[in-house]
Design a protein around this motif. Structure first.
Motif, short mmCIF file in Angstrom:
data_model
loop_
_atom_site.label_atom_id
_atom_site.label_comp_id
_atom_site.label_asym_id
_atom_site.label_seq_id
_atom_site.Cartn_x
_atom_site.Cartn_y
_atom_site.Cartn_z
N GLU A 91 0.84 -1.20 0.00
CA GLU A 91 0.00 0.00 0.00
C GLU A 91 0.88 1.25 0.00
O GLU A 91 1.89 1.32 0.68
CB GLU A 91 -0.91 -0.04 1.23
CG GLU A 91 -2.02 1.00 1.20
CD GLU A 91 -1.60 2.34 1.76
OE1 GLU A 91 -2.11 3.37 1.28
OE2 GLU A 91 -0.74 2.37 2.67
N PHE A 92 0.47 2.27 -0.77
CA PHE A 92 1.36 3.39 -1.09
C PHE A 92 1.85 4.12 0.16
O PHE A 92 3.05 4.38 0.30
CB PHE A 92 0.66 4.35 -2.04
CG PHE A 92 1.54 5.47 -2.51
CD1 PHE A 92 2.69 5.22 -3.23
CD2 PHE A 92 1.22 6.80 -2.23
CE1 PHE A 92 3.52 6.24 -3.67
CE2 PHE A 92 2.04 7.83 -2.66
CZ PHE A 92 3.19 7.55 -3.38
N GLN A 93 0.96 4.49 1.06
CA GLN A 93 1.39 5.20 2.26
C GLN A 93 2.27 4.33 3.14
O GLN A 93 3.18 4.81 3.82
CB GLN A 93 0.17 5.71 3.04
CG GLN A 93 -0.62 6.79 2.33
CD GLN A 93 0.22 8.03 2.03
OE1 GLN A 93 1.07 8.44 2.82
NE2 GLN A 93 -0.01 8.64 0.88
N ALA A 94 2.02 3.02 3.13
CA ALA A 94 2.85 2.11 3.90
C ALA A 94 4.26 2.01 3.30
O ALA A 94 5.23 1.82 4.03
CB ALA A 94 2.20 0.72 3.94
N GLN A 95 4.36 2.11 1.97
CA GLN A 95 5.69 2.17 1.33
C GLN A 95 6.49 3.33 1.92
O GLN A 95 7.67 3.18 2.27
CB GLN A 95 5.55 2.40 -0.17
CG GLN A 95 5.03 1.26 -0.99
CD GLN A 95 5.01 1.62 -2.48
OE1 GLN A 95 5.87 2.36 -2.95
NE2 GLN A 95 4.04 1.11 -3.20
N ILE A 96 5.86 4.49 1.99
CA ILE A 96 6.54 5.68 2.48
C ILE A 96 6.97 5.51 3.94
O ILE A 96 8.09 5.85 4.32
CB ILE A 96 5.63 6.92 2.32
CG1 ILE A 96 5.34 7.16 0.83
CG2 ILE A 96 6.28 8.16 2.94
CD1 ILE A 96 4.33 8.26 0.56
N ALA A 97 6.07 4.94 4.74
CA ALA A 97 6.40 4.70 6.15
C ALA A 97 7.57 3.74 6.29
O ALA A 97 8.44 3.92 7.14
CB ALA A 97 5.17 4.17 6.88
N ALA A 98 7.59 2.71 5.44
CA ALA A 98 8.70 1.75 5.48
C ALA A 98 10.02 2.41 5.10
O ALA A 98 11.07 2.14 5.71
CB ALA A 98 8.40 0.57 4.55
N ASN A 426 9.97 10.88 -1.48
CA ASN A 426 9.59 9.69 -2.24
C ASN A 426 9.73 9.95 -3.74
O ASN A 426 8.74 10.01 -4.48
CB ASN A 426 8.17 9.25 -1.89
CG ASN A 426 7.88 7.83 -2.32
OD1 ASN A 426 8.79 7.00 -2.38
ND2 ASN A 426 6.63 7.53 -2.61
N MET A 427 10.98 10.06 -4.17
CA MET A 427 11.28 10.39 -5.55
C MET A 427 10.95 9.25 -6.51
O MET A 427 10.62 9.46 -7.67
CB MET A 427 12.77 10.76 -5.67
CG MET A 427 13.22 11.28 -7.01
SD MET A 427 12.64 12.96 -7.37
CE MET A 427 13.70 13.94 -6.29
N PHE A 428 11.03 8.00 -6.02
CA PHE A 428 10.84 6.83 -6.87
C PHE A 428 9.78 5.90 -6.27
O PHE A 428 10.11 4.88 -5.68
CB PHE A 428 12.16 6.07 -7.03
CG PHE A 428 13.26 6.87 -7.66
CD1 PHE A 428 13.45 6.85 -9.04
CD2 PHE A 428 14.11 7.65 -6.89
CE1 PHE A 428 14.45 7.59 -9.63
CE2 PHE A 428 15.13 8.40 -7.47
CZ PHE A 428 15.29 8.37 -8.85
N PRO A 429 8.49 6.25 -6.39
CA PRO A 429 7.44 5.39 -5.84
C PRO A 429 7.51 3.97 -6.39
O PRO A 429 7.92 3.75 -7.54
CB PRO A 429 6.15 6.08 -6.31
CG PRO A 429 6.53 7.52 -6.47
CD PRO A 429 7.94 7.49 -6.97
N HIS A 430 7.14 3.02 -5.54
CA HIS A 430 7.06 1.59 -5.87
C HIS A 430 8.42 0.93 -6.04
O HIS A 430 8.51 -0.22 -6.47
CB HIS A 430 6.19 1.35 -7.11
CG HIS A 430 4.89 2.07 -7.05
ND1 HIS A 430 3.93 1.79 -6.10
CD2 HIS A 430 4.40 3.11 -7.79
CE1 HIS A 430 2.89 2.62 -6.27
NE2 HIS A 430 3.16 3.42 -7.28
N THR A 431 9.50 1.66 -5.71
CA THR A 431 10.83 1.07 -5.65
C THR A 431 11.35 1.25 -4.22
O THR A 431 10.77 2.01 -3.43
CB THR A 431 11.81 1.73 -6.62
OG1 THR A 431 12.22 3.02 -6.10
CG2 THR A 431 11.18 1.94 -8.00
#
Length: 445
Positions: A91-98, A426-431
């Motif tokens: 999940e996108f916001q969880a990516q950022i938190a991680a 978060n310059m590179f989302p999903h990476t």
């Protein structure tokens, strides 16, 4: 629950404890660390190891038995085989938190430092954000087809994809037609890669060609560019051989920093910010931390095109941009002139990885620094800070948490700076890539 479930033959049953800096799940089996691609914290998965070392293994998820509530369906149909992204299942916001946790842990573990204030993460559009990059090309004889894209996960083969959710929409839309076009060329097996560069109006594809195009090849390319929103350039050898295929392909690329009234022109082969959307807010944050004013003299190290240099200059501060690439310095001067900031900006070409105290002193004094280095960081530069060279404020933009942590350790524990603020971008989302920005303030001696 884990004991009640019998794994398939050759598969490991793993309860995921955490997420590592590569976005992989982490577990331990018999005391050995296992890094599991495609697994999320709290999940129970069956996984298969494909790298086995004495102290660790790397595995991929074969089946999810107990699923995290943060797992989502990947938007891209090719996610499971294409290696371009690693976190679309998160999940996108969880990516950022991680990424935030990875960033803080890296600072603590490598640099033994902790910032006094954690800044709110900067994020932007999560899809079709990558406006610059490189695609691999391979003509596959058995398929009689040219593949264009990224490597498959865990292999050196190119993934057979028909679209991409992180590339510019215009490029994603024409991937199948582009593959067909390459297949028709006489040198279809002599094109190893395509560099792409885009702005809001244009998409330039630079074909790396190992043999010359013939007349029919040029006709095919010109016909394609007349039917699709793309311009072709070619590169036969080094960077100096990059050129437009024809006059109609010789377009001007540019991006704007509207908040500062700035426009930056660049060539398809120049280094520029890959994500123009997040770059807008990154520059805004850098300026809010640096607080440039007409009384300041500021150095912008690793300045590139002047992405930070020119916004600094709009404050009335005197700023000198320093960069190791002579071609980028020339482009930066062009951008300075086009934005009428000649009275505030000077540029200098200098290898910042071999900089000496003598050469740094020759630049004169600056009370503030902005540093935006490549992945290797700015070790040599921060080592030179002493009683003669001690800016009051350093804003450090980093694309590698490990080298930022190393340099932060020097600044805090050796050079007398307070680690005032820091946060991720978060310059590179999903990476798993983590960009960040930090503020260091000189303490009173």
């Amino acid at each position: 629950m884990q004991d009640d479930i019998k794994p398939k033959k050759k598969l490991l049953l793993a309860t995921i404890e955490n997420i590592d800096q590569e976005g992989r799940g982490v577990t331990h089996i018999d005391g050995k660390a296992i890094f599991v691609e495609g697994a999320l914290q709290g999940e129970i998965v069956e996984c298969e190891s494909y790298v086995k070392k004495p102290s660790y293994e790397i595995a991929f998820t074969e089946r999810v038995i107990r699923q995290s509530n943060l797992r989502v369906k990947p938007k891209c149909d090719h996610f499971n085989r294409c290696g371009g992204c690693s976190m679309q299942h998160f999940e996108f916001q969880a990516q950022i938190a991680a990424k935030q946790r990875v960033f803080e842990n890296t600072l603590s573990r490598i640099g033994k430092v902790k910032t006094e204030t954690i800044l709110t993460p900067l994020a932007g559009p999560s899809w079709h954000y990558r406006y610059k990059g490189r695609l691999r090309v391979k003509f596959v004889v058995k398929k009689n087809k040219a593949l264009v894209g990224f490597n498959e996960k865990r292999t050196h083969f190119i993934a057979d994809i028909s679209s991409c959710e992180v590339l510019p929409q215009t490029l994603s839309d024409i991937l199948p037609q582009l593959q067909d076009l390459i297949t028709q060329l006489s040198i279809k097996d002599q094109i190893p890669q395509i560099e792409f560069a885009a702005d809001q109006k244009h998409l330039v594809l630079v074909l790396r060609i190992l043999d010359a195009l013939n007349t029919n090849d040029e006709l095919l390319l010109n016909t394609f560019s007349s039917q699709h929103p793309v311009q072709f350039w070619t590169q036969s050898k080094g960077p100096d051989t990059i050129k437009p295929l024809s006059k109609k392909d010789d377009v001007k690329l540019s991006y704007a920093l509207k908040e500062f009234g700035l426009q930056f022109s660049f060539m398809p082969y120049d280094f520029t910010q890959i994500n123009p959307f997040i770059n807008q807010v990154l520059v805004r944050r850098a300026m809010s931390l640096l607080k440039p004013s007409k009384d300041d003299r500021i150095f912008d190290f690793f300045c590139g095109l002047g992405n930070f240099t020119l916004p600094i200059a709009t404050s009335g501060a005197k700023v000198r941009g320093i960069e190791g690439s002579a071609s980028l310095i020339e482009r930066a001067k062009q951008c300075r002139d086009e934005n009428h900031l000649n009275d505030f900006v000077e540029y200098q070409c200098m290898n910042l990885f071999d900089i000496t105290k003598e050469s740094l002193l020759k630049l004169g004094h600056a009370n503030k620094w902005l540093i935006d280095p490549p992945r290797d960081g700015a070790f040599q530069l921060v080592q030179l800070i002493d009683d003669d060279i001690h800016p009051s404020i350093i804003v450090y933009v980093s694309c590698n948490p490990a080298t930022l942590a190393r340099d932060a350790q020097i600044l805090v524990h050796e050079k007398g700076y307070k680690f005032d603020k820091a946060g991720i971008v978060n310059m590179f989302p999903h990476t798993s890539h983590v960009e960040s920005i930090a503020l260091f303030v000189k303490t009173e001696s």
